[in-house]
Design an enzyme around this catalytic site. Sequence first.
Site, PDB file in Angstrom:
ATOM      1  N   LYS A   1      -3.298  -6.990   2.940  1.00 61.98           N
ATOM      2  CA  LYS A   1      -3.749  -5.643   2.581  1.00 61.98           C
ATOM      3  C   LYS A   1      -4.163  -5.517   1.118  1.00 61.98           C
ATOM      4  O   LYS A   1      -5.145  -4.839   0.803  1.00 61.98           O
ATOM      5  CB  LYS A   1      -2.673  -4.609   2.910  1.00 61.98           C
ATOM      6  CG  LYS A   1      -2.432  -4.398   4.402  1.00 61.98           C
ATOM      7  CD  LYS A   1      -1.412  -3.297   4.625  1.00 61.98           C
ATOM      8  CE  LYS A   1      -1.160  -3.065   6.109  1.00 61.98           C
ATOM      9  NZ  LYS A   1      -0.213  -1.950   6.347  1.00 61.98           N
TER      10      LYS A   1
ATOM     11  N   ASP B   1      -2.819   4.133   6.896  1.00 67.16           N
ATOM     12  CA  ASP B   1      -1.370   4.213   7.095  1.00 67.16           C
ATOM     13  C   ASP B   1      -0.860   5.621   6.801  1.00 67.16           C
ATOM     14  O   ASP B   1       0.028   6.125   7.495  1.00 67.16           O
ATOM     15  CB  ASP B   1      -0.651   3.207   6.198  1.00 67.16           C
ATOM     16  CG  ASP B   1      -0.739   1.786   6.723  1.00 67.16           C
ATOM     17  OD1 ASP B   1      -0.952   1.614   7.937  1.00 67.16           O
ATOM     18  OD2 ASP B   1      -0.592   0.845   5.925  1.00 67.16           O
TER      19      ASP B   1
ATOM     20  N   ARG C   1      16.405  -0.574  -3.936  1.00 69.28           N
ATOM     21  CA  ARG C   1      17.496  -1.447  -4.349  1.00 69.28           C
ATOM     22  C   ARG C   1      17.343  -1.840  -5.817  1.00 69.28           C
ATOM     23  O   ARG C   1      18.321  -1.956  -6.547  1.00 69.28           O
ATOM     24  CB  ARG C   1      17.510  -2.697  -3.463  1.00 69.28           C
ATOM     25  CG  ARG C   1      18.653  -3.651  -3.750  1.00 69.28           C
ATOM     26  CD  ARG C   1      18.658  -4.770  -2.735  1.00 69.28           C
ATOM     27  NE  ARG C   1      17.371  -5.477  -2.720  1.00 69.28           N
ATOM     28  CZ  ARG C   1      17.074  -6.457  -1.895  1.00 69.28           C
ATOM     29  NH1 ARG C   1      17.955  -6.831  -0.974  1.00 69.28           N
ATOM     30  NH2 ARG C   1      15.900  -7.060  -1.948  1.00 69.28           N
ATOM     31  N   THR C   2      16.084  -2.039  -6.249  1.00 69.38           N
ATOM     32  CA  THR C   2      15.798  -2.319  -7.654  1.00 69.38           C
ATOM     33  C   THR C   2      15.188  -1.056  -8.274  1.00 69.38           C
ATOM     34  O   THR C   2      14.006  -0.759  -8.048  1.00 69.38           O
ATOM     35  CB  THR C   2      14.802  -3.486  -7.799  1.00 69.38           C
ATOM     36  OG1 THR C   2      15.284  -4.609  -7.068  1.00 69.38           O
ATOM     37  CG2 THR C   2      14.605  -3.864  -9.254  1.00 69.38           C
TER      38      THR C   2
END
Length: 273
Positions: free
Chosen positions: A65, A101, A152-153
């Site tokens: 993509k 999307d 998470r980061t």
Amino acid sequence: MKKAFVIGHPIRHSRSPLIHGTWIAQHGLAASYEAIEVTPEALPGFIDRVRGGEFVGGNVTIPHKEAVFALCDEVDPLARTIAAVNTLVAGARGLRGFNTDYMGFLGNLDQARPGWSEGLARAIVLGAGGAARAILVALRERGVGQIVLLNRTPEKAAELAAEIGGPVVAGGLADYARHAGGAGLVVNTTSIGMHGSRFETLDLGLLPSKALVTDIVYVPLVTPLLAEARARGLATVDGLGMLLHQAVPGFEAWFGIRPQVTPELRRAVEATL
């Protein structure tokens, strides 16, 4: 015959040929849609084939993509913001790139939970990868008051929030509890949920009772996150509808007919999961 495609690496798992093949048959078109395995090394050569007129266009999935974005002659403004292309249209003006999307995400929720965005003051988006980009843009365009991006980061979330702009604030997964009480929507854009994996520290009991929880993962159709949300009486929307709705604009651009996402089509795809 008009020919379209979906490319990826790997690509055998794709349900796109079933979706588009169903629509082609329904409308009696002299057309084809095929899944083609294309490695990253072979991508520029394949794009040359598309630009040369072999295909009217096609879909692009992982891992291409972002790479295809750079190979287009023209890119839709929203795709430019998302920095990724999942739909190509070949024409006299060259190769044009779009990202549907965000349309798929909105179309899925609009069909499954009409009115979901009315007065939505806060949404929580989990994950800061490529899929999150499209969903952040969708929520921003829909006018959500505040979009909390948790990853998470945290540093990666902060970078993405700065790129997207608007009402997006960033944090780590540990910040979830601080924002959950005022959130009317939670969106999982990560791969957590596949193979039975789950968020270990996400307490859905902190959400308002009328909150909606949705997951872009659709294998399994009911992820552990959605199962827990249902067990708590929260509204849920699975990720399959996003796959179906994101396919509509491409089919219309290639073949000149806007297809419908029907219960029959959904059942046909569900049967393959």
